[in-house]
Design an enzyme around this catalytic site. Structure first.
Site, PDB file in Angstrom:
ATOM      1  N   GLY A 147       0.757  -1.239   0.000  1.00 17.86           N
ATOM      2  CA  GLY A 147       0.000   0.000   0.000  1.00 17.86           C
ATOM      3  C   GLY A 147       0.786   1.286   0.000  1.00 17.86           C
ATOM      4  O   GLY A 147       0.240   2.335   0.325  1.00 17.86           O
TER       5      GLY A 147
ATOM      6  N   SER B 243       1.978   8.163   2.135  1.00 21.66           N
ATOM      7  CA  SER B 243       1.260   6.939   2.482  1.00 21.66           C
ATOM      8  C   SER B 243       1.563   6.491   3.898  1.00 21.66           C
ATOM      9  O   SER B 243       2.737   6.518   4.327  1.00 21.66           O
ATOM     10  CB  SER B 243       1.619   5.813   1.507  1.00 21.66           C
ATOM     11  OG  SER B 243       1.165   6.121   0.191  1.00 21.66           O
TER      12      SER B 243
ATOM     13  N   GLN C  64       0.306  -1.275  -6.435  1.00 23.57           N
ATOM     14  CA  GLN C  64      -0.878  -1.504  -7.258  1.00 23.57           C
ATOM     15  C   GLN C  64      -0.638  -1.092  -8.706  1.00 23.57           C
ATOM     16  O   GLN C  64      -1.025  -0.029  -9.161  1.00 23.57           O
ATOM     17  CB  GLN C  64      -2.045  -0.661  -6.708  1.00 23.57           C
ATOM     18  CG  GLN C  64      -3.319  -0.753  -7.517  1.00 23.57           C
ATOM     19  CD  GLN C  64      -4.312   0.348  -7.195  1.00 23.57           C
ATOM     20  OE1 GLN C  64      -4.031   1.241  -6.388  1.00 23.57           O
ATOM     21  NE2 GLN C  64      -5.465   0.302  -7.802  1.00 23.57           N
TER      22      GLN C  64
ATOM     23  N   VAL D  72      -4.801  -6.259  -5.499  1.00 17.50           N
ATOM     24  CA  VAL D  72      -5.476  -7.202  -4.592  1.00 17.50           C
ATOM     25  C   VAL D  72      -6.867  -7.599  -5.074  1.00 17.50           C
ATOM     26  O   VAL D  72      -7.489  -8.480  -4.484  1.00 17.50           O
ATOM     27  CB  VAL D  72      -5.550  -6.673  -3.142  1.00 17.50           C
ATOM     28  CG1 VAL D  72      -4.163  -6.542  -2.542  1.00 17.50           C
ATOM     29  CG2 VAL D  72      -6.347  -5.362  -3.073  1.00 17.50           C
TER      30      VAL D  72
ATOM     31  N   ILE E  63      -4.295  -0.870   2.576  1.00 17.69           N
ATOM     32  CA  ILE E  63      -5.001  -0.787   1.298  1.00 17.69           C
ATOM     33  C   ILE E  63      -6.482  -0.552   1.536  1.00 17.69           C
ATOM     34  O   ILE E  63      -7.095  -1.224   2.377  1.00 17.69           O
ATOM     35  CB  ILE E  63      -4.794  -2.097   0.500  1.00 17.69           C
ATOM     36  CG1 ILE E  63      -3.333  -2.205   0.050  1.00 17.69           C
ATOM     37  CG2 ILE E  63      -5.760  -2.194  -0.668  1.00 17.69           C
ATOM     38  CD1 ILE E  63      -2.971  -3.541  -0.579  1.00 17.69           C
TER      39      ILE E  63
ATOM     40  N   TYR F   9     -18.208   9.182   5.645  1.00 14.41           N
ATOM     41  CA  TYR F   9     -17.336   8.003   5.489  1.00 14.41           C
ATOM     42  C   TYR F   9     -18.123   6.839   4.880  1.00 14.41           C
ATOM     43  O   TYR F   9     -17.560   5.974   4.219  1.00 14.41           O
ATOM     44  CB  TYR F   9     -16.686   7.631   6.841  1.00 14.41           C
ATOM     45  CG  TYR F   9     -15.468   6.749   6.711  1.00 14.41           C
ATOM     46  CD1 TYR F   9     -15.429   5.493   7.304  1.00 14.41           C
ATOM     47  CD2 TYR F   9     -14.358   7.157   5.984  1.00 14.41           C
ATOM     48  CE1 TYR F   9     -14.312   4.669   7.192  1.00 14.41           C
ATOM     49  CE2 TYR F   9     -13.237   6.349   5.866  1.00 14.41           C
ATOM     50  CZ  TYR F   9     -13.221   5.113   6.469  1.00 14.41           C
ATOM     51  OH  TYR F   9     -12.111   4.299   6.348  1.00 14.41           O
TER      52      TYR F   9
ATOM     53  N   LYS G 139     -14.862  -0.985   6.733  1.00 17.31           N
ATOM     54  CA  LYS G 139     -13.965  -1.073   7.903  1.00 17.31           C
ATOM     55  C   LYS G 139     -14.581  -1.957   8.996  1.00 17.31           C
ATOM     56  O   LYS G 139     -13.863  -2.669   9.699  1.00 17.31           O
ATOM     57  CB  LYS G 139     -13.640   0.308   8.457  1.00 17.31           C
ATOM     58  CG  LYS G 139     -12.712   1.145   7.563  1.00 17.31           C
ATOM     59  CD  LYS G 139     -11.397   0.471   7.220  1.00 17.31           C
ATOM     60  CE  LYS G 139     -10.433   1.434   6.554  1.00 17.31           C
ATOM     61  NZ  LYS G 139      -9.196   0.795   6.075  1.00 17.31           N
TER      62      LYS G 139
HETATM   63  N1  NAD Z   1      -5.402   8.707   5.865  1.00 19.50           N
HETATM   64  C1  NAD Z   1      -6.217   8.513   6.889  1.00 19.50           C
HETATM   65  O1  NAD Z   1      -6.810   9.457   7.459  1.00 19.50           O
HETATM   66  C2  NAD Z   1      -6.483   7.120   7.396  1.00 19.50           C
HETATM   67  C3  NAD Z   1      -6.953   6.946   8.706  1.00 19.50           C
HETATM   68  C4  NAD Z   1      -7.205   5.633   9.167  1.00 19.50           C
HETATM   69  C5  NAD Z   1      -6.990   4.556   8.335  1.00 19.50           C
HETATM   70  N2  NAD Z   1      -6.523   4.761   7.069  1.00 19.50           N
HETATM   71  C6  NAD Z   1      -6.291   3.581   6.227  1.00 19.50           C
HETATM   72  O2  NAD Z   1      -4.887   3.475   5.943  1.00 19.50           O
HETATM   73  C7  NAD Z   1      -4.716   2.689   4.756  1.00 19.50           C
HETATM   74  C8  NAD Z   1      -3.718   3.398   3.836  1.00 19.50           C
HETATM   75  O3  NAD Z   1      -4.306   4.590   3.350  1.00 19.50           O
HETATM   76  P1  NAD Z   1      -3.444   5.960   3.227  1.00 19.50           P
HETATM   77  O4  NAD Z   1      -4.147   7.005   4.005  1.00 19.50           O
HETATM   78  O5  NAD Z   1      -2.011   5.661   3.484  1.00 19.50           O
HETATM   79  O6  NAD Z   1      -3.663   6.386   1.708  1.00 19.50           O
HETATM   80  P2  NAD Z   1      -2.856   5.939   0.387  1.00 19.50           P
HETATM   81  O7  NAD Z   1      -3.717   6.349  -0.754  1.00 19.50           O
HETATM   82  O8  NAD Z   1      -1.453   6.415   0.457  1.00 19.50           O
HETATM   83  O9  NAD Z   1      -2.830   4.336   0.490  1.00 19.50           O
HETATM   84  C9  NAD Z   1      -3.872   3.559  -0.030  1.00 19.50           C
HETATM   85  C10 NAD Z   1      -3.207   2.475  -0.844  1.00 19.50           C
HETATM   86  O10 NAD Z   1      -4.168   1.516  -1.293  1.00 19.50           O
HETATM   87  C11 NAD Z   1      -3.675   1.023  -2.525  1.00 19.50           C
HETATM   88  N3  NAD Z   1      -4.702   0.314  -3.278  1.00 19.50           N
HETATM   89  C12 NAD Z   1      -5.951   0.749  -3.633  1.00 19.50           C
HETATM   90  N4  NAD Z   1      -6.562  -0.175  -4.399  1.00 19.50           N
HETATM   91  C13 NAD Z   1      -5.677  -1.226  -4.526  1.00 19.50           C
HETATM   92  C14 NAD Z   1      -5.709  -2.470  -5.203  1.00 19.50           C
HETATM   93  N5  NAD Z   1      -6.767  -2.831  -5.938  1.00 19.50           N
HETATM   94  N6  NAD Z   1      -4.621  -3.282  -5.117  1.00 19.50           N
HETATM   95  C15 NAD Z   1      -3.534  -2.923  -4.389  1.00 19.50           C
HETATM   96  N7  NAD Z   1      -3.426  -1.747  -3.717  1.00 19.50           N
HETATM   97  C16 NAD Z   1      -4.503  -0.920  -3.807  1.00 19.50           C
HETATM   98  C17 NAD Z   1      -3.221   2.300  -3.242  1.00 19.50           C
HETATM   99  O11 NAD Z   1      -2.357   1.981  -4.317  1.00 19.50           O
HETATM  100  C18 NAD Z   1      -2.499   3.017  -2.101  1.00 19.50           C
HETATM  101  O12 NAD Z   1      -1.126   2.666  -2.097  1.00 19.50           O
HETATM  102  C19 NAD Z   1      -6.118   2.501   4.167  1.00 19.50           C
HETATM  103  O13 NAD Z   1      -6.613   1.226   4.567  1.00 19.50           O
HETATM  104  C20 NAD Z   1      -6.946   3.582   4.857  1.00 19.50           C
HETATM  105  O14 NAD Z   1      -8.309   3.222   4.948  1.00 19.50           O
HETATM  106  C21 NAD Z   1      -6.251   6.011   6.571  1.00 19.50           C
HETATM  107  C1  0WE Z   2     -10.766  10.456   7.877  1.00 19.97           C
HETATM  108  C2  0WE Z   2     -11.431  10.173   6.559  1.00 19.97           C
HETATM  109  C3  0WE Z   2     -10.879   9.498   5.477  1.00 19.97           C
HETATM  110  C4  0WE Z   2      -9.530   8.864   5.392  1.00 19.97           C
HETATM  111  N1  0WE Z   2      -9.724   7.416   5.684  1.00 19.97           N
HETATM  112  C5  0WE Z   2      -9.894   7.043   7.076  1.00 19.97           C
HETATM  113  C6  0WE Z   2      -9.847   6.451   4.715  1.00 19.97           C
HETATM  114  O1  0WE Z   2      -9.962   5.285   5.031  1.00 19.97           O
HETATM  115  C7  0WE Z   2      -9.842   6.864   3.254  1.00 19.97           C
HETATM  116  C8  0WE Z   2     -10.045   5.667   2.360  1.00 19.97           C
HETATM  117  C9  0WE Z   2     -10.417   6.048   0.960  1.00 19.97           C
HETATM  118  C10 0WE Z   2     -11.005   5.082   0.175  1.00 19.97           C
HETATM  119  N2  0WE Z   2     -11.371   5.361  -1.100  1.00 19.97           N
HETATM  120  C11 0WE Z   2     -11.147   6.577  -1.634  1.00 19.97           C
HETATM  121  C12 0WE Z   2     -10.564   7.598  -0.873  1.00 19.97           C
HETATM  122  C13 0WE Z   2     -10.166   7.324   0.459  1.00 19.97           C
HETATM  123  C14 0WE Z   2     -10.395   8.958  -1.465  1.00 19.97           C
HETATM  124  C15 0WE Z   2     -10.148   8.867  -2.952  1.00 19.97           C
HETATM  125  C16 0WE Z   2     -11.124   7.921  -3.608  1.00 19.97           C
HETATM  126  O2  0WE Z   2     -11.536   8.123  -4.748  1.00 19.97           O
HETATM  127  N3  0WE Z   2     -11.514   6.808  -2.931  1.00 19.97           N
HETATM  128  O3  0WE Z   2     -11.755   9.391   4.447  1.00 19.97           O
HETATM  129  C17 0WE Z   2     -12.912  10.060   4.843  1.00 19.97           C
HETATM  130  C18 0WE Z   2     -14.110  10.245   4.156  1.00 19.97           C
HETATM  131  C19 0WE Z   2     -15.132  10.952   4.793  1.00 19.97           C
HETATM  132  C20 0WE Z   2     -14.964  11.442   6.093  1.00 19.97           C
HETATM  133  C21 0WE Z   2     -13.766  11.259   6.789  1.00 19.97           C
HETATM  134  C22 0WE Z   2     -12.733  10.560   6.144  1.00 19.97           C
END
Ligand code: NAD
Ligand code: 0WE
Length: 257
Positions: free
Chosen positions: A14, A20, A41, A67, A94, A157, A164
């Site tokens: 990821g 990231s 990815q 994935v 991811i 969300y 989740k």
């Molecule tokens: N950013 C936040 O606020 C936050 C908070 C809590 C949890 N998360 C979780 O953390 C994880 C990482 O997200 P992030 O914030 O680092 O954003 P990010 O976009 O950097 O990472 C998301 C990753 O998912 C990968 N991905 C999406 N579809 C895929 C597929 N089909 N095959 C393989 N990889 C795929 C993307 O290539 C990317 O590298 C996610 O599960 C997200 O829900 C994020």
């Molecule tokens: C925090 C928070 C996040 C970050 N988080 C926890 C996440 O898990 C984000 C995951 C995510 C999954 N799919 C997509 C995107 C983000 C944006 C781009 C896209 O096209 N598709 O996302 C939110 C969406 C609504 C409200 C709060 C949040």
């Protein structure tokens, strides 16, 4: 820091760019001495990951893995088996849902949008755990990333919250299956962080501001804090913990309205 992960092989799934969460985890694990294997990815992301990993102390293996494709998951772990043999940890970072389904009313979620979010954000952990299990012969730690929106309603969300919730339950069922082989499965529930996955999220700034105003620590958290908790979960120090969700959110999730 004592080298908690000296000689350990850990798969990180990821990394998209330097923001990231997976990259924050990679930096913490690398500093602790781990040998890292990255999956990405699709080939267009390979250069991003390659450039980032050049700054790490040890050379890393880079492997393509979408994935949503069983054959790519199987091929990725076949290549990891061939090249490193045994793995001691896996970080699954991811998730994906259609942008337009991350705003407005959840009741309007489409059938295919719901299935897509489940497939990428929840089922993928099951597929990856099944593929990695035969390589985890010396015991291992699997860590995935979750969010408060799977436990309680976070406006907008929506479909990702339901994904989740499925991920969190999957952590418990996988922990139950794999514990007898000393494979632990846990989740880190991170507070909001400005990553690519935050791009295009309606008023993400107000989500962050709310944390700064109400979280016990009165601040948001960053990728390095998630990385260090992942280091703990990958190490011997967390050997008694499995099926757990650890909140790294400045305490925000303990607060009522
Ligand atoms: N950013 C936040 O606020 C936050 C908070 C809590 C949890 N998360 C979780 O953390 C994880 C990482 O997200 P992030 O914030 O680092 O954003 P990010 O976009 O950097 O990472 C998301 C990753 O998912 C990968 N991905 C999406 N579809 C895929 C597929 N089909 N095959 C393989 N990889 C795929 C993307 O290539 C990317 O590298 C996610 O599960 C997200 O829900 C994020
Ligand atoms: C925090 C928070 C996040 C970050 N988080 C926890 C996440 O898990 C984000 C995951 C995510 C999954 N799919 C997509 C995107 C983000 C944006 C781009 C896209 O096209 N598709 O996302 C939110 C969406 C609504 C409200 C709060 C949040």
């Amino acid at each position: 820091m004592v080298n908690l992960l000296e000689g350990k092989n850990i798969v990180i799934m990821g990394v998209a760019n330097h923001r990231s969460i997976a990259w924050g985890i990679a930096q913490s694990l690398s500093k602790a001495g781990a040998n890292l294997i990255f999956t990405y990815q699709g080939e267009r992301l390979r250069d991003n990951v390659a450039k980032l990993t050049e700054e790490l102390e040890r050379e890393s293996l880079l492997i393509n893995c979408d994935v949503t494709k069983d054959e790519e998951v199987e091929a990725a772990f076949a290549e990891i088996k061939e090249k490193v043999g045994v793995i001691h940890g896996l970080a699954h970072c991811i998730a994906f849902a259609k942008t337009e389904e991350l705003e407005g009313e959840f009741v309007n979620t489409s059938r295919d949008g719901y299935a897509l979010a489940q497939d990428i954000s929840a089922y993928s952990l099951v597929a990856v755990a099944r593929a990695a299990r035969p390589l985890m012969t010396e015991g291992a730690s699997i860590v995935t990333m979750t969010y408060l929106g799977g436990e309680r309603v976070v406006p907008n969300y929506n479909v990702m919250g339901v994904a989740k919730a499925a991920l969190d339950a999957s952590v418990r069922y996988l922990a139950s299956d794999l514990g007898k082989e000393n494979i632990r499965v846990n989740a880190i529930s991170a507070g909001p962080i400005r990553t690519l996955a935050a791009k295009g999220i309606r008023n993400f700034n107000s989500v962050l501001k709310e944390i700064e105003e109400r979280a016990p620590l009165r601040r948001t958290i960053d990728q390095s804090e998630v990385g260090d908790t992942a280091l703990f979960l990958m190490s011997h120090l967390s050997r008694g913990i499995t099926g757990e969700i650890i909140h790294v959110d400045a305490g925000y999730s303990i607060m009522g309205k």
